[in-house]
Design a protein around this motif. Structure first.
Motif, PDB file in Angstrom:
ATOM      1  N   LEU A  96       9.659  53.350  73.997  1.00 40.41           N
ATOM      2  CA  LEU A  96      11.061  53.357  73.598  1.00 40.41           C
ATOM      3  C   LEU A  96      11.721  52.106  74.154  1.00 40.41           C
ATOM      4  O   LEU A  96      11.753  51.892  75.367  1.00 40.41           O
ATOM      5  N   GLU A  97      12.216  51.274  73.258  1.00 42.85           N
ATOM      6  CA  GLU A  97      12.866  50.033  73.669  1.00 42.85           C
ATOM      7  C   GLU A  97      14.361  50.159  73.421  1.00 42.85           C
ATOM      8  O   GLU A  97      14.793  50.386  72.292  1.00 42.85           O
ATOM      9  N   ASP A  98      15.144  50.012  74.486  1.00 45.35           N
ATOM     10  CA  ASP A  98      16.579  50.263  74.434  1.00 45.35           C
ATOM     11  C   ASP A  98      17.335  48.929  74.332  1.00 45.35           C
ATOM     12  O   ASP A  98      17.306  48.112  75.253  1.00 45.35           O
ATOM     13  N   HIS A  99      17.980  48.720  73.201  1.00 49.11           N
ATOM     14  CA  HIS A  99      18.764  47.502  72.999  1.00 49.11           C
ATOM     15  C   HIS A  99      20.266  47.725  73.196  1.00 49.11           C
ATOM     16  O   HIS A  99      21.055  46.808  72.952  1.00 49.11           O
ATOM     17  N   ARG A 100      20.654  48.918  73.612  1.00 46.25           N
ATOM     18  CA  ARG A 100      22.077  49.190  73.787  1.00 46.25           C
ATOM     19  C   ARG A 100      22.669  48.284  74.857  1.00 46.25           C
ATOM     20  O   ARG A 100      22.095  48.131  75.937  1.00 46.25           O
ATOM     21  N   GLY A 101      23.798  47.700  74.525  1.00 49.24           N
ATOM     22  CA  GLY A 101      24.439  46.765  75.431  1.00 49.24           C
ATOM     23  C   GLY A 101      24.029  45.330  75.194  1.00 49.24           C
ATOM     24  O   GLY A 101      24.665  44.404  75.716  1.00 49.24           O
ATOM     25  N   GLY A 102      22.986  45.140  74.398  1.00 48.35           N
ATOM     26  CA  GLY A 102      22.569  43.786  74.069  1.00 48.35           C
ATOM     27  C   GLY A 102      23.476  43.178  73.005  1.00 48.35           C
ATOM     28  O   GLY A 102      24.317  43.849  72.403  1.00 48.35           O
ATOM     29  N   VAL A 103      23.302  41.894  72.756  1.00 47.42           N
ATOM     30  CA  VAL A 103      24.123  41.165  71.789  1.00 47.42           C
ATOM     31  C   VAL A 103      23.197  40.481  70.795  1.00 47.42           C
ATOM     32  O   VAL A 103      22.224  39.801  71.185  1.00 47.42           O
ATOM     33  N   ASP A 104      23.482  40.639  69.498  1.00 47.29           N
ATOM     34  CA  ASP A 104      22.639  40.000  68.488  1.00 47.29           C
ATOM     35  C   ASP A 104      23.022  38.532  68.308  1.00 47.29           C
ATOM     36  O   ASP A 104      23.926  38.012  68.979  1.00 47.29           O
ATOM     37  N   ASP A 105      22.330  37.848  67.404  1.00 48.04           N
ATOM     38  CA  ASP A 105      22.545  36.410  67.209  1.00 48.04           C
ATOM     39  C   ASP A 105      23.954  36.075  66.727  1.00 48.04           C
ATOM     40  O   ASP A 105      24.385  34.923  66.804  1.00 48.04           O
TER      41      ASP A 105
END
Length: 466
Positions: A185-194
């Motif tokens: 499970l890879e959590d991208h919450r809180g990340g920012v896209d390009d």
């Protein structure tokens, strides 16, 4: 223990373990594995068949192989009908929550918290006298395989898979039900896209993606239970301390209280119950397949919840088996005598009685009765007749409840009025009290054609407003 030499590498695999294409993945089938049986060394068999496995590889192992080696096989009848009924019994045993049902197909939550059809109980790719259950703890099984390979000098990850359908989409795919030594499970919450957008809900189910990729080379009928994914650089299981939570397949299970569709699920069950009322229809042809006694008892228990006068329980259902033939013959004789008394000739009587064979052809026959229990004995005819009608209506409510409960289980029924016209005969053959009044008979069995809901009638045809 030193690393074993890398030999017999499949075509396209670079000997040092790097993927053939930069930043790419390889999906490799492990061939030459035996038919696994309880007690077999699964890790040893994989290592022998694929000595080319290297550090960082991820084994994708079908749950069936794990279940077989761990002894999760249950002896089953070999008769197709009995085997299917036994499979359904196992499904009920493994179920903790019914999520949805259409006909006899059930989507359930099993003991592992996995929501899937049939609780993971599977009669495919096993011997005809066996049925497979899922591993008791797939995450622990995966961790065991990782440790076995670590002892052989290989740092790997493991994903254990099972096949599932998906809501709103056709086709099945493999998903992860157990994992160790690899992030699932890879959590991208809180990340920012390009583009500068913050990701709020995005989590990637890597475990399911790995499982589906592995199935591309395993297949459903190819007899290849294990694949290897190369290029993910699996970290393996830490020597000290627990594994990270995102390395366990349990992390892929969404808790009920967080399920965005739980309300829809609950409503679908309610809708299914409403549909069961519309599924109820008179079934005249049955397959002959045995009706599960537990299902029949459950439906009768539901029927007995119907309302009754004076807080009584005056309804009884008699399952007729030992005396069935004698009863049907005695009722037929009564019917023929009645028709002869009406002036019918023998040929006309024969044609008429030939059409009344539903009870003979049904798998089971149940006769509902309303007893005199709790009935008030009024001094005047008006109230005595009202009391009798009230109890008869209560019996009718129970009969309808039984028919609907059977339909909800995918079981057909036909309510036949015949016993009402021969109450003395019925009580005599079945040795029942004189105050037991039969309310017809119900032929029960699996329908020759699947039940389908019909649209409700226009209420304007049968509803008056005053």
């Amino acid at each position: 223990m030193g690393k074993a030499p890398i030999t017999d590498v499949p075509s396209g695999v670079i000997p040092d373990g790097r993927p053939a294409a930069p930043h790419g993945l390889q999906v490799l089938a492990v061939t030459g594995l035996p038919e696994f049986r309880p007690g077999d060394d699964l890790a040893g068999a994989i290592a022998a068949a694929a000595p080319w496995i290297v550090d960082g590889d991820v084994l994708v192992v079908t749950s069936k192989a794990v279940s077989k080696t761990e002894g999760r096989l249950v002896r089953s009848p070999t008769d197709p009908g009995a085997r299917e009924e036994f499979r359904r019994h196992l499904i009920d045993t493994e179920t903790v929550r019914l999520v949805a049902q259409m006909g006899r197909t059930k989507i359930v939550e099993n003991r592992l918290g996995i929501i899937a059809a049939a609780a993971g109980v599977d009669a495919s790719n096993v011997r005809l006298d066996e049925i497979a259950l899922l591993p008791e703890d797939p995450d622990a099984s995966a961790a065991g395989l990782v440790r076995e390979f670590a002892a052989r000098g290989r740092r790997i990850g493991v994903v254990i898979t099972d096949t599932q359908g998906r809501a709103w989409r056709n086709g099945v795919t493999d998903v992860a039900i157990g994992a160790a030594g690899v992030r699932v499970l890879e959590d991208h919450r809180g990340g920012v896209d390009d583009f500068g957008n913050e990701l709020v809900v995005t989590q990637v189910g890597l475990g399911d993606e790995i499982a589906a990729a592995g199935d591309l080379v395993k297949g459903k009928l190819a007899g290849v239970p294990v694949a290897v994914i190369r290029g993910l650089d699996a970290p393996g299981v830490p020597e000290d301390g627990p594994a990270p939570s995102d390395h366990l397949a349990a992390a892929l299970l969404r808790p009920y209280e967080e399920d965005l569709f739980r309300l829809g699920t609950d409503l679908s069950i309610a809708q299914g119950r409403k549909e069961a009322v519309l599924l109820r229809r008179t079934v005249r042809q049955f397959t002959g397949e045995r009706v599960d006694d537990a299902v029949l008892a459950r439906c009768i228990g539901i029927a007995l919840t119907a309302p009754a006068p004076h807080h009584t329980r005056p309804v009884r259902f008699v399952l007729v088996r030992e005396h069935r033939q004698a009863l049907l013959q005695a009722m037929a004789a009564q019917w023929e005598s009645d028709l002869a008394g009406d002036g019918w000739d023998d040929e006309r009587i024969a044609r008429r009685t030939a059409r009344g064979q539903i009870l003979n052809e049904a798998t089971e026959v149940v006769i509902p009765f309303v007893t005199g229990e709790g009935r008030h004995d009024y001094p005047d005819d008006r109230r005595r007749q009202a009391e009798r009608t009230m109890f008869t209506v209560a019996g009718g409510a129970a009969v309808q409840a039984l028919l609907v409960a059977l339909a909800a289980e995918g079981i057909g029924s036909a309510w036949i009025s015949s016993t009402i016209f021969a109450p003395v005969v019925v009580r005599s053959v079945l040795s029942l009290p004189e105050d037991w009044e039969p309310l017809g008979a119900i032929g029960i069995g699996h329908p020759h054609e699947s039940l389908s809901a019909r649209p409700p009638f226009d209420p304007a045809d049968g509803m008056l407003i005053r």
